[in-house]
Design a protein around this motif. Structure first.
Motif, PDB file in Angstrom:
ATOM      1  N   ALA A  76     112.585 -30.078  40.542  1.00 44.24           N
ATOM      2  CA  ALA A  76     111.386 -29.828  41.356  1.00 44.24           C
ATOM      3  C   ALA A  76     110.957 -28.365  41.278  1.00 44.24           C
ATOM      4  CB  ALA A  76     111.648 -30.233  42.803  1.00 44.24           C
ATOM      5  N   ARG A  77     111.931 -27.450  41.275  1.00 43.94           N
ATOM      6  CA  ARG A  77     111.591 -26.028  41.178  1.00 43.94           C
ATOM      7  C   ARG A  77     110.844 -25.734  39.876  1.00 43.94           C
ATOM      8  NH1 ARG A  77     117.056 -25.415  43.369  1.00 43.94           N
ATOM      9  NH2 ARG A  77     116.895 -24.743  45.548  1.00 43.94           N
ATOM     10  N   GLN A  78     111.293 -26.325  38.776  1.00 43.73           N
ATOM     11  CA  GLN A  78     110.643 -26.098  37.494  1.00 43.73           C
ATOM     12  C   GLN A  78     109.279 -26.785  37.432  1.00 43.73           C
ATOM     13  OE1 GLN A  78     113.138 -26.147  33.903  1.00 43.73           O
ATOM     14  NE2 GLN A  78     114.927 -26.370  35.225  1.00 43.73           N
ATOM     15  N   ILE A  79     109.173 -27.944  38.060  1.00 41.22           N
ATOM     16  CA  ILE A  79     107.880 -28.632  38.104  1.00 41.22           C
ATOM     17  C   ILE A  79     106.864 -27.807  38.882  1.00 41.22           C
ATOM     18  CG2 ILE A  79     106.684 -30.602  39.163  1.00 41.22           C
ATOM     19  CD1 ILE A  79     109.082 -32.321  38.294  1.00 41.22           C
ATOM     20  N   ARG A  80     107.299 -27.193  39.976  1.00 41.01           N
ATOM     21  CA  ARG A  80     106.379 -26.392  40.784  1.00 41.01           C
ATOM     22  C   ARG A  80     105.824 -25.196  40.004  1.00 41.01           C
ATOM     23  NH1 ARG A  80     104.178 -29.487  43.431  1.00 41.01           N
ATOM     24  NH2 ARG A  80     104.840 -30.234  45.462  1.00 41.01           N
ATOM     25  N   GLU A  81     106.558 -24.731  39.006  1.00 32.39           N
ATOM     26  CA  GLU A  81     106.042 -23.649  38.167  1.00 32.39           C
ATOM     27  C   GLU A  81     104.919 -24.153  37.261  1.00 32.39           C
ATOM     28  OE1 GLU A  81     109.279 -21.944  36.027  1.00 32.39           O
ATOM     29  OE2 GLU A  81     110.365 -21.304  37.831  1.00 32.39           O
ATOM     30  N   LEU A  82     104.922 -25.451  36.990  1.00 30.89           N
ATOM     31  CA  LEU A  82     103.919 -26.055  36.115  1.00 30.89           C
ATOM     32  C   LEU A  82     102.782 -26.700  36.890  1.00 30.89           C
ATOM     33  CD1 LEU A  82     106.446 -27.959  33.788  1.00 30.89           C
ATOM     34  CD2 LEU A  82     105.315 -25.778  33.262  1.00 30.89           C
ATOM     35  N   ASP A  83     103.088 -27.155  38.099  1.00 32.51           N
ATOM     36  CA  ASP A  83     102.136 -27.978  38.842  1.00 32.51           C
ATOM     37  C   ASP A  83     102.298 -27.724  40.340  1.00 32.51           C
ATOM     38  OD1 ASP A  83     100.590 -30.006  39.955  1.00 32.51           O
ATOM     39  OD2 ASP A  83     101.251 -31.521  38.534  1.00 32.51           O
ATOM     40  N   LYS A  84     101.282 -27.130  40.939  1.00 35.10           N
ATOM     41  CA  LYS A  84     101.337 -26.807  42.372  1.00 35.10           C
ATOM     42  C   LYS A  84     100.888 -27.970  43.248  1.00 35.10           C
ATOM     43  CE  LYS A  84     102.415 -22.484  41.505  1.00 35.10           C
ATOM     44  NZ  LYS A  84     103.804 -22.027  41.710  1.00 35.10           N
ATOM     45  N   LYS A  85     100.234 -28.974  42.659  1.00 34.94           N
ATOM     46  CA  LYS A  85      99.580 -29.993  43.472  1.00 34.94           C
ATOM     47  C   LYS A  85     100.318 -31.317  43.568  1.00 34.94           C
ATOM     48  CE  LYS A  85      94.859 -28.306  42.756  1.00 34.94           C
ATOM     49  NZ  LYS A  85      93.500 -28.680  42.306  1.00 34.94           N
ATOM     50  N   VAL A  86     101.114 -31.661  42.582  1.00 33.28           N
ATOM     51  CA  VAL A  86     101.741 -32.981  42.563  1.00 33.28           C
ATOM     52  C   VAL A  86     102.565 -33.216  43.827  1.00 33.28           C
ATOM     53  CG1 VAL A  86     103.785 -32.176  41.295  1.00 33.28           C
ATOM     54  CG2 VAL A  86     103.114 -34.588  41.169  1.00 33.28           C
ATOM     55  N   ASP A  87     102.507 -34.443  44.346  1.00 31.73           N
ATOM     56  CA  ASP A  87     103.289 -34.800  45.529  1.00 31.73           C
ATOM     57  C   ASP A  87     104.681 -35.253  45.095  1.00 31.73           C
ATOM     58  OD1 ASP A  87     101.302 -34.260  47.363  1.00 31.73           O
ATOM     59  OD2 ASP A  87     100.434 -36.255  47.227  1.00 31.73           O
ATOM     60  N   ILE A  88     105.689 -34.540  45.558  1.00 32.45           N
ATOM     61  CA  ILE A  88     107.074 -34.844  45.216  1.00 32.45           C
ATOM     62  C   ILE A  88     107.736 -35.565  46.393  1.00 32.45           C
ATOM     63  CG2 ILE A  88     109.339 -33.894  44.638  1.00 32.45           C
ATOM     64  CD1 ILE A  88     107.870 -31.519  43.362  1.00 32.45           C
ATOM     65  N   ILE A  89     108.193 -36.785  46.141  1.00 31.27           N
ATOM     66  CA  ILE A  89     108.942 -37.540  47.152  1.00 31.27           C
ATOM     67  C   ILE A  89     110.395 -37.596  46.693  1.00 31.27           C
ATOM     68  CG2 ILE A  89     109.224 -39.745  48.327  1.00 31.27           C
ATOM     69  CD1 ILE A  89     106.273 -40.275  47.966  1.00 31.27           C
ATOM     70  N   PHE A  90     111.274 -36.934  47.434  1.00 36.94           N
ATOM     71  CA  PHE A  90     112.684 -36.918  47.082  1.00 36.94           C
ATOM     72  C   PHE A  90     113.377 -38.203  47.526  1.00 36.94           C
ATOM     73  CE2 PHE A  90     112.592 -32.121  46.955  1.00 36.94           C
ATOM     74  CZ  PHE A  90     112.949 -32.035  45.621  1.00 36.94           C
ATOM     75  N   ILE A  91     114.283 -38.662  46.689  1.00 38.97           N
ATOM     76  CA  ILE A  91     115.124 -39.816  47.003  1.00 38.97           C
ATOM     77  C   ILE A  91     116.566 -39.315  47.081  1.00 38.97           C
ATOM     78  CG2 ILE A  91     115.930 -42.067  46.207  1.00 38.97           C
ATOM     79  CD1 ILE A  91     113.250 -42.192  44.603  1.00 38.97           C
ATOM     80  N   THR A  92     117.209 -39.551  48.199  1.00 35.78           N
ATOM     81  CA  THR A  92     118.557 -39.019  48.366  1.00 35.78           C
ATOM     82  C   THR A  92     119.364 -39.863  49.346  1.00 35.78           C
ATOM     83  OG1 THR A  92     119.828 -37.043  48.969  1.00 35.78           O
ATOM     84  CG2 THR A  92     117.821 -37.455  50.211  1.00 35.78           C
ATOM     85  N   SER A  93     120.655 -39.751  49.262  1.00 38.84           N
ATOM     86  CA  SER A  93     121.522 -40.370  50.261  1.00 38.84           C
ATOM     87  C   SER A  93     122.100 -39.296  51.189  1.00 38.84           C
ATOM     88  CB  SER A  93     122.667 -41.125  49.578  1.00 38.84           C
ATOM     89  OG  SER A  93     123.368 -40.268  48.704  1.00 38.84           O
ATOM     90  N   LEU A  94     121.727 -38.029  50.938  1.00 35.88           N
ATOM     91  CA  LEU A  94     122.258 -36.914  51.722  1.00 35.88           C
ATOM     92  C   LEU A  94     121.127 -36.155  52.404  1.00 35.88           C
ATOM     93  CD1 LEU A  94     124.874 -35.545  49.148  1.00 35.88           C
ATOM     94  CD2 LEU A  94     125.315 -36.997  51.138  1.00 35.88           C
ATOM     95  N   ILE A  95     121.089 -36.194  53.732  1.00 35.50           N
ATOM     96  CA  ILE A  95     120.040 -35.553  54.496  1.00 35.50           C
ATOM     97  C   ILE A  95     120.107 -34.025  54.407  1.00 35.50           C
ATOM     98  CG2 ILE A  95     121.276 -35.372  56.695  1.00 35.50           C
ATOM     99  CD1 ILE A  95     117.625 -36.527  56.218  1.00 35.50           C
ATOM    100  N   LYS A 104     118.371 -43.322  50.874  1.00 39.33           N
ATOM    101  CA  LYS A 104     118.947 -44.570  50.373  1.00 39.33           C
ATOM    102  C   LYS A 104     119.816 -45.213  51.455  1.00 39.33           C
ATOM    103  CE  LYS A 104     119.178 -42.940  45.568  1.00 39.33           C
ATOM    104  NZ  LYS A 104     120.087 -42.641  44.433  1.00 39.33           N
ATOM    105  N   PRO A 105     119.859 -46.539  51.552  1.00 45.43           N
ATOM    106  CA  PRO A 105     119.095 -47.514  50.759  1.00 45.43           C
ATOM    107  C   PRO A 105     117.632 -47.544  51.193  1.00 45.43           C
ATOM    108  CG  PRO A 105     120.390 -48.648  52.421  1.00 45.43           C
ATOM    109  CD  PRO A 105     120.767 -47.202  52.511  1.00 45.43           C
ATOM    110  N   ILE A 106     116.722 -47.607  50.239  1.00 45.30           N
ATOM    111  CA  ILE A 106     115.294 -47.509  50.514  1.00 45.30           C
ATOM    112  C   ILE A 106     114.749 -48.861  50.965  1.00 45.30           C
ATOM    113  CG2 ILE A 106     113.040 -46.971  49.518  1.00 45.30           C
ATOM    114  CD1 ILE A 106     114.599 -45.233  47.467  1.00 45.30           C
ATOM    115  N   LYS A 107     114.131 -48.873  52.129  1.00 45.68           N
ATOM    116  CA  LYS A 107     113.537 -50.088  52.684  1.00 45.68           C
ATOM    117  C   LYS A 107     112.055 -50.156  52.288  1.00 45.68           C
ATOM    118  CE  LYS A 107     117.364 -51.070  54.827  1.00 45.68           C
ATOM    119  NZ  LYS A 107     118.225 -52.149  54.309  1.00 45.68           N
TER     120      LYS A 107
END
Length: 236
Positions: free
Chosen positions: A69-88, A105-108
């Protein structure tokens, strides 16, 4: 056309997200394009900055989702990033890369659908522009590029990420033209884009670019509430 990317190294999760996306967009009758990547390295290698939504697993191989995500933000400031994780525990770290949402996770399906629908609604805002006149020239401004707007007597100054514009207009008309709840009148002379606020201290909003916008005493609590409501919305 909504362009979506899934970056997930677990095949069963890929298939689940793919199924959810098909079901949602079939119900909405909205066209979409879906690309699936197995790793952050694979995604970054051919990343396209016309992407609208990235569903990004945090716990992946060599480059984890947060570093991706950090590298993507250098390329794209606008894209919406939705993180998927099992750790809050990653939630606060994600604020650094302006994560749009978190899915635990698990994603409902219902939770996933609500997040995607909100995301689609916000994409329509991201594609919104206003037309202003400066010294006889008509200028098209992306409202997401606006950091704040101030009024001094009969002159409005619109501050953006790259420059500012001085126009003859009323703040009331500008607010009506923008018509977005991400903007809040924190002071009688200032309208701030809450998406651009990094933090709030006593009677001042600190923006991502380190500029400071004053907050009036009687609007301080509501400005804080609006700002934290926005953060909480992203963490749902």
């Amino acid at each position: 056309m909504i362009k979506i990317v899934i970056c997930e190294d677990e095949k069963d999760q890929q298939e689940l997200l793919k199924l959810y996306i098909f079901k949602i967009f079939d119900e909405l009758s909205i066209e979409y394009e879906l690309k699936i990547f197995n790793s952050g390295e694979e995604l970054l290698k051919i990343y396209s900055n016309d992407t609208d939504i990235i569903l990004l697993d945090i716990q992946m191989g060599k480059i984890n989702g947060m570093n991706t995500a950090r590298q993507i933000r250098e390329l794209d400031k606008k894209v919406d990033i939705i993180f998927i994780t099992s750790l809050i525990e990653y939630v606060l770290e994600g604020y650094e890369v302006r994560a749009y949402r978190y899915l635990i996770k698990p994603i409902k399906y219902d939770n996933f659908k609500n997040n995607i629908l909100n995301c689609i609604k916000d994409i329509s805002i991201q594609n919104k522009y206003i037309i202003v006149k400066e010294q006889g020239n008509r200028i098209k401004l992306d409202i997401n590029e606006i950091t704040y707007i101030e009024v001094q007597k009969e002159t409005i100054t619109i501050h953006t990420l790259s420059k500012y514009y001085k126009i003859n207009e009323t703040m009331k008309n500008i607010e009506k033209e923008i018509n977005c709840n991400r903007f809040y009148r924190c002071h009688k002379s200032f309208l701030v884009n809450l998406e651009q606020v990094k933090r709030i201290k006593q009677y001042v909003a600190i923006l991502e670019n380190s500029e400071e916008v004053p907050i009036s005493r009687h609007r301080f609590k509501e400005t804080k509430d609006k700002f934290f409501d926005l953060i909480e919305e992203k963490l749902c």
